[in-house]
Design an enzyme around this catalytic site. Sequence first.
Site, PDB file in Angstrom:
ATOM      1  N   TYR A   1       0.801  -1.085   0.046  1.00 30.60           N
ATOM      2  CA  TYR A   1      -0.077  -0.083   0.099  1.00 30.60           C
ATOM      3  C   TYR A   1       0.820   1.288   0.073  1.00 30.60           C
ATOM      4  O   TYR A   1       1.984   1.166  -0.544  1.00 30.60           O
ATOM      5  CB  TYR A   1      -0.882  -0.081   1.345  1.00 30.60           C
ATOM      6  CG  TYR A   1      -1.974   0.848   1.744  1.00 30.60           C
ATOM      7  CD1 TYR A   1      -2.846   1.432   0.752  1.00 30.60           C
ATOM      8  CD2 TYR A   1      -1.838   1.489   2.879  1.00 30.60           C
ATOM      9  CE1 TYR A   1      -3.503   2.584   1.076  1.00 30.60           C
ATOM     10  CE2 TYR A   1      -2.657   2.619   3.278  1.00 30.60           C
ATOM     11  CZ  TYR A   1      -3.525   2.955   2.378  1.00 30.60           C
ATOM     12  OH  TYR A   1      -4.468   4.101   2.635  1.00 30.60           O
TER      13      TYR A   1
ATOM     14  N   ASP B   1     -13.037   6.813   1.016  1.00 29.62           N
ATOM     15  CA  ASP B   1     -11.936   6.948   1.990  1.00 29.62           C
ATOM     16  C   ASP B   1     -11.181   7.963   1.915  1.00 29.62           C
ATOM     17  O   ASP B   1     -10.793   8.478   3.127  1.00 29.62           O
ATOM     18  CB  ASP B   1     -10.992   5.565   1.728  1.00 29.62           C
ATOM     19  CG  ASP B   1      -9.984   5.625   2.851  1.00 29.62           C
ATOM     20  OD1 ASP B   1     -10.410   5.920   4.260  1.00 29.62           O
ATOM     21  OD2 ASP B   1      -8.804   5.660   2.451  1.00 29.62           O
ATOM     22  N   ASP B   2     -10.891   8.618   0.567  1.00 31.82           N
ATOM     23  CA  ASP B   2     -10.129   9.970   0.857  1.00 31.82           C
ATOM     24  C   ASP B   2     -10.936  10.951   1.702  1.00 31.82           C
ATOM     25  O   ASP B   2     -10.163  11.920   2.100  1.00 31.82           O
ATOM     26  CB  ASP B   2      -9.864  10.401  -0.518  1.00 31.82           C
ATOM     27  CG  ASP B   2      -9.448   9.335  -1.467  1.00 31.82           C
ATOM     28  OD1 ASP B   2      -8.354   8.666  -1.155  1.00 31.82           O
ATOM     29  OD2 ASP B   2      -9.943   9.035  -2.557  1.00 31.82           O
TER      30      ASP B   2
ATOM     31  N   LYS C   1      -5.952  -1.173  -1.920  1.00 32.10           N
ATOM     32  CA  LYS C   1      -6.827  -1.076  -0.773  1.00 32.10           C
ATOM     33  C   LYS C   1      -7.516  -2.139  -0.119  1.00 32.10           C
ATOM     34  O   LYS C   1      -7.614  -2.320   0.830  1.00 32.10           O
ATOM     35  CB  LYS C   1      -7.666   0.066  -1.060  1.00 32.10           C
ATOM     36  CG  LYS C   1      -7.755   1.625  -1.200  1.00 32.10           C
ATOM     37  CD  LYS C   1      -6.942   2.134   0.097  1.00 32.10           C
ATOM     38  CE  LYS C   1      -7.443   3.017   1.001  1.00 32.10           C
ATOM     39  NZ  LYS C   1      -7.184   4.333   0.917  1.00 32.10           N
TER      40      LYS C   1
ATOM     41  N   GLU D   1     -12.579   5.362  -4.530  1.00 38.25           N
ATOM     42  CA  GLU D   1     -11.092   5.812  -3.957  1.00 38.25           C
ATOM     43  C   GLU D   1     -10.468   6.456  -5.118  1.00 38.25           C
ATOM     44  O   GLU D   1     -10.419   6.020  -6.222  1.00 38.25           O
ATOM     45  CB  GLU D   1     -10.406   4.229  -3.886  1.00 38.25           C
ATOM     46  CG  GLU D   1      -8.793   4.539  -3.278  1.00 38.25           C
ATOM     47  CD  GLU D   1      -8.754   5.036  -2.055  1.00 38.25           C
ATOM     48  OE1 GLU D   1      -9.704   4.799  -1.251  1.00 38.25           O
ATOM     49  OE2 GLU D   1      -7.674   5.511  -1.794  1.00 38.25           O
ATOM     50  N   ASP D   2      -9.844   7.453  -4.763  1.00 39.12           N
ATOM     51  CA  ASP D   2      -8.792   8.241  -5.613  1.00 39.12           C
ATOM     52  C   ASP D   2      -9.442   8.687  -6.906  1.00 39.12           C
ATOM     53  O   ASP D   2      -9.091   8.462  -7.894  1.00 39.12           O
ATOM     54  CB  ASP D   2      -7.401   7.502  -5.865  1.00 39.12           C
ATOM     55  CG  ASP D   2      -6.558   7.610  -4.618  1.00 39.12           C
ATOM     56  OD1 ASP D   2      -7.125   8.531  -3.555  1.00 39.12           O
ATOM     57  OD2 ASP D   2      -5.295   7.070  -4.641  1.00 39.12           O
TER      58      ASP D   2
ATOM     59  N   ASN E   1       1.453  15.174   2.438  1.00 37.71           N
ATOM     60  CA  ASN E   1       2.408  14.102   1.825  1.00 37.71           C
ATOM     61  C   ASN E   1       2.726  14.515   0.719  1.00 37.71           C
ATOM     62  O   ASN E   1       2.269  15.285  -0.247  1.00 37.71           O
ATOM     63  CB  ASN E   1       1.149  12.849   2.010  1.00 37.71           C
ATOM     64  CG  ASN E   1       1.509  11.717   3.134  1.00 37.71           C
ATOM     65  OD1 ASN E   1       2.388  11.483   3.478  1.00 37.71           O
ATOM     66  ND2 ASN E   1       0.422  11.514   3.210  1.00 37.71           N
TER      67      ASN E   1
ATOM     68  N   ARG F   1      -7.229  10.668  -9.541  1.00 34.62           N
ATOM     69  CA  ARG F   1      -6.082  11.715  -8.465  1.00 34.62           C
ATOM     70  C   ARG F   1      -5.437  10.535  -7.403  1.00 34.62           C
ATOM     71  O   ARG F   1      -5.948  10.201  -6.596  1.00 34.62           O
ATOM     72  CB  ARG F   1      -6.834  12.666  -7.600  1.00 34.62           C
ATOM     73  CG  ARG F   1      -6.016  13.534  -6.882  1.00 34.62           C
ATOM     74  CD  ARG F   1      -6.449  13.779  -5.386  1.00 34.62           C
ATOM     75  NE  ARG F   1      -6.152  12.518  -4.719  1.00 34.62           N
ATOM     76  CZ  ARG F   1      -6.383  12.368  -3.472  1.00 34.62           C
ATOM     77  NH1 ARG F   1      -6.852  13.312  -2.801  1.00 34.62           N
ATOM     78  NH2 ARG F   1      -6.346  11.303  -2.844  1.00 34.62           N
TER      79      ARG F   1
HETATM   80  P1  NAI Z   1      -5.955  20.581  -2.072  1.00 34.60           P
HETATM   81  O1  NAI Z   1      -5.048  21.059  -3.103  1.00 34.60           O
HETATM   82  O2  NAI Z   1      -7.676  20.659  -2.266  1.00 34.60           O
HETATM   83  O3  NAI Z   1      -5.908  21.777  -0.963  1.00 34.60           O
HETATM   84  C1  NAI Z   1      -4.627  22.374  -0.588  1.00 34.60           C
HETATM   85  C2  NAI Z   1      -4.981  23.776   0.184  1.00 34.60           C
HETATM   86  O4  NAI Z   1      -3.552  24.485   0.540  1.00 34.60           O
HETATM   87  C3  NAI Z   1      -5.634  24.930  -0.703  1.00 34.60           C
HETATM   88  O5  NAI Z   1      -6.516  25.500   0.011  1.00 34.60           O
HETATM   89  C4  NAI Z   1      -4.277  26.007  -0.780  1.00 34.60           C
HETATM   90  O6  NAI Z   1      -4.949  27.255  -1.176  1.00 34.60           O
HETATM   91  C5  NAI Z   1      -3.614  25.731   0.430  1.00 34.60           C
HETATM   92  N1  NAI Z   1      -2.232  26.107   0.066  1.00 34.60           N
HETATM   93  C6  NAI Z   1      -1.318  25.967  -0.765  1.00 34.60           C
HETATM   94  N2  NAI Z   1      -0.190  26.526  -0.688  1.00 34.60           N
HETATM   95  C7  NAI Z   1      -0.403  27.212   0.426  1.00 34.60           C
HETATM   96  C8  NAI Z   1       0.379  28.306   1.186  1.00 34.60           C
HETATM   97  N3  NAI Z   1       1.463  28.465   0.596  1.00 34.60           N
HETATM   98  N4  NAI Z   1      -0.205  28.691   2.286  1.00 34.60           N
HETATM   99  C9  NAI Z   1      -1.238  28.500   2.617  1.00 34.60           C
HETATM  100  N5  NAI Z   1      -2.127  27.226   2.141  1.00 34.60           N
HETATM  101  C10 NAI Z   1      -1.753  26.931   0.975  1.00 34.60           C
HETATM  102  O7  NAI Z   1      -5.226  19.299  -1.403  1.00 34.60           O
HETATM  103  P2  NAI Z   1      -6.020  18.256  -0.291  1.00 34.60           P
HETATM  104  O8  NAI Z   1      -6.377  17.190  -1.120  1.00 34.60           O
HETATM  105  O9  NAI Z   1      -6.583  19.103   0.587  1.00 34.60           O
HETATM  106  O10 NAI Z   1      -4.614  17.745   0.342  1.00 34.60           O
HETATM  107  C11 NAI Z   1      -3.755  18.577   1.118  1.00 34.60           C
HETATM  108  C12 NAI Z   1      -2.589  17.685   1.578  1.00 34.60           C
HETATM  109  O11 NAI Z   1      -2.950  16.870   2.682  1.00 34.60           O
HETATM  110  C13 NAI Z   1      -1.897  16.999   0.786  1.00 34.60           C
HETATM  111  O12 NAI Z   1      -0.542  16.964   0.664  1.00 34.60           O
HETATM  112  C14 NAI Z   1      -2.245  15.544   0.708  1.00 34.60           C
HETATM  113  O13 NAI Z   1      -1.227  14.468   0.858  1.00 34.60           O
HETATM  114  C15 NAI Z   1      -2.634  15.688   2.498  1.00 34.60           C
HETATM  115  N6  NAI Z   1      -3.529  14.735   2.941  1.00 34.60           N
HETATM  116  C16 NAI Z   1      -2.988  13.970   3.852  1.00 34.60           C
HETATM  117  C17 NAI Z   1      -3.949  12.737   4.284  1.00 34.60           C
HETATM  118  C18 NAI Z   1      -3.395  11.987   5.586  1.00 34.60           C
HETATM  119  O14 NAI Z   1      -2.538  12.064   6.282  1.00 34.60           O
HETATM  120  N7  NAI Z   1      -4.186  11.043   5.908  1.00 34.60           N
HETATM  121  C19 NAI Z   1      -5.109  12.476   3.660  1.00 34.60           C
HETATM  122  C20 NAI Z   1      -5.643  13.507   2.992  1.00 34.60           C
HETATM  123  C21 NAI Z   1      -4.645  14.461   2.223  1.00 34.60           C
END
Ligand code: NAI
Length: 545
Positions: A101, A266-267, A172, A243-244, A406, A154
Site C-alpha cells: 500500500y 476513504d479519501d 486498498k 477511492e482516488d 504528504n 487523483r
Molecule cells: P488541495 O489541493 O485540495 O488543497 C490544498 C490547500 O492548501 C488549498 O486550500 C491551498 O490554497 C492551500 N495552500 C497551498 N499553498 C499554500 C500556502 N503557501 N499557504 C497556505 N495555504 C496554501 O489538497 P488536499 O486534497 O486538501 O490535500 C492537502 C494535503 O493533505 C496533501 O499533501 C495530502 O497529501 C494531504 N493529505 C493527508 C492525508 C493523511 O495524512 N491521511 C489525507 C488527505 C490529504
Amino acid sequence: MTNKTHSPTSNLRGHALLQDPRRNKGTAFTLEERERYGLEGLVPHAVETLDRQAERVMGHLAHKESDLERYIYLTGLLDRNETLFYRVVMADPKRFVPILYSPTVGEACLKFGHLYRRPEGLYISRDMKGRMAEILKNWPQKDVRFICITTGGRILGLGDLGANGMGIAIGKLQMYTACAGVPPEATLPVMFDIGTTQAALRADPLYLGTRQTPPTDRELDALMDEFVTAVQEVYPKCCIHFEDWKGTDAQRMLARYRSEILCYNDDIQGTASVALAGLMTALNTIKAPITKQRVLFFGAGSAAIGIADLLVHAMQAEGLSKKDAEKQISLFDIDGLVTSDRSALSKDARTYARDQEPVKDLTKVIDLLKPTILIGVSTQGGAFDQRVVEAMSALNDRPIIFALSNPTDKSECTAEQAYTWSKGKALFAAGAQFDDVVLDGKTYHPGQANNFYIFPAIGLATYAAMPTRLTNECFIVAAKASADQVSEASRASGMLFPSQSHILEVEVGTATRVAEFMFDTGLATAKRPPEIRPWIESLLYKAEY
Ligand code: NAI
C-alpha cells in the site's frame, strides 16, 4: 476453518487446481490430496507445511533490493497462492503494509502498464454503457461485499494516472484482508476506465486503459448511475468504496449516493476519521473536551473541509450546536485567513469564513484566533517554521500540531522540529512516517495519521453487521475507538494512534465498536449476536489451508 480445496463449489483437479490461486496449496498438498486430485507427479516429493512455505518466501524477499521489487514478487505470489500470500503479509503487517500500500503502491501505479502480469478485478469502460450488469456477472464470485472503485483521477499525490490507478483499488482491498481479516473473496477491485487527461499516458504503447480524455460530468454521472444500479442488482449486499477520484468527482459522487446506497469515500471520510482519531487521542492525553477546542486549518482544500465537517459533527455529538461548532473552526489558504468578505469562496469554505479583516501572516492569525489545534493540509513543506510552532506553544501548554501533507518533503514541519521548537510540549502527528525523536533524554513517538487505522475496520464492521448506510457517526465512532485503544503509557510518549504491531487486534476492536453502533441505531441488517467481538472474530479470514 473452511477447506478451500474441498469446497463443494470447486471441482478443480490436476494442473487446473495448481493454477487456481485461491485453492492452490503447492507443496502443501498432502499425499492423499495429491492422489485424489490428480496431482501426483505435478508437485515435488516433499510435503511441506504452510509455515515452511512462508519461510521460503521470506528468503526470496530478503534477496530483493527494493520495495518495488518486493511488491512485484508478492503480487506474483498472490497470483499463485493466495493463502501463502496472506500468511506472510498477516504475520507482519507493519512491514508489509508500506510495500503493498502507500508509499510503494504509488510507484507501482506509475508503472502499472509496464509491470502488468495478469488481470485482477474488473475493468469497466465507456463502451460498456448499457451492459454493465452483464459485465459484472462475468466476475466469478457471487457474494461480493466490497467494490473499491477508482477512475485513477487523483492517485495519492501523483495526479491523474488513468487506468494505472487500478493498483490502488487492488492494494486498498488487500488491506481489508491483511489488516482486518475481511475474506478476500468478498472484495472486488474495479477500474472505472473513463480515460485520462495525461497525454503522455495515452501515448505510452504499454498503457492498458482506453486512450480517451475523460467525459463531461454529465456523461460520467450517467455512467456511474448505471454502474450503481447494476451493483444493486448483481451484488445487493455490496458496499461501494470510492477511492482516488479527482477531487470534484469524489465530492459529487459521495453527495449523490451517500444517502441512497451503502457507500463511502476513504479519501474524504476515512481521512477525516483518522485525523479525528489523532485529535481525540491528543485530547485524551491532555484531558480536554473537544467542544472547547479552537481549530485552525493551514490549507483549505478537500482534506481540510472533510476533517472540519467531521469535527463539527463530533462537537455536535458532545452538545454544541452546529453554528457554535462551526465558529470554532477557521481556515487559512494561499491567500491568508479565509474571511467572509472574499468573493470567490466555495460553499463549503464559506461555512468556516471569519468576519475579520484579511490577514496574510500565519503567526499573526495564530495570535488573533488563539487556536489550540493547528492542522497542516496545504502541500507546503516547511510552512510551520520555528515562529509558528513557538506561537502555538506560547498560547498552549500542550499545542496540538498536525502536519498532514504528504509525501515527507511536503510535511509542514518534521517531527523533530515540532518537538524541538515546542520544547517537547507539542502533541504531533504527520501524514508521513517520521522516526522517533530523542529530546533531552526522552523518546517521542510521532503519530502517523494513516487511513489504515480506519477503513479496514469500517470494512470489517460493514462485512459483519451489513448496514444499510455508512453515516458520519460511523466514522466518529471509529475515530473514538481508535483513540481509546492508545494506552496511557503510549500517550505519555506522544503516541496518538494505536500500535501498528497488533493491527488486526486494533481493527477488530474498532470494528466491534462500529458494529455495536450499527446495531444500536438500527443501521445493521444482520441478526444481533449476544456478544459482538467474539462473533466478529469468528468471521475473520484466516490464512490457513
Ligand atoms: P488541495 O489541493 O485540495 O488543497 C490544498 C490547500 O492548501 C488549498 O486550500 C491551498 O490554497 C492551500 N495552500 C497551498 N499553498 C499554500 C500556502 N503557501 N499557504 C497556505 N495555504 C496554501 O489538497 P488536499 O486534497 O486538501 O490535500 C492537502 C494535503 O493533505 C496533501 O499533501 C495530502 O497529501 C494531504 N493529505 C493527508 C492525508 C493523511 O495524512 N491521511 C489525507 C488527505 C490529504
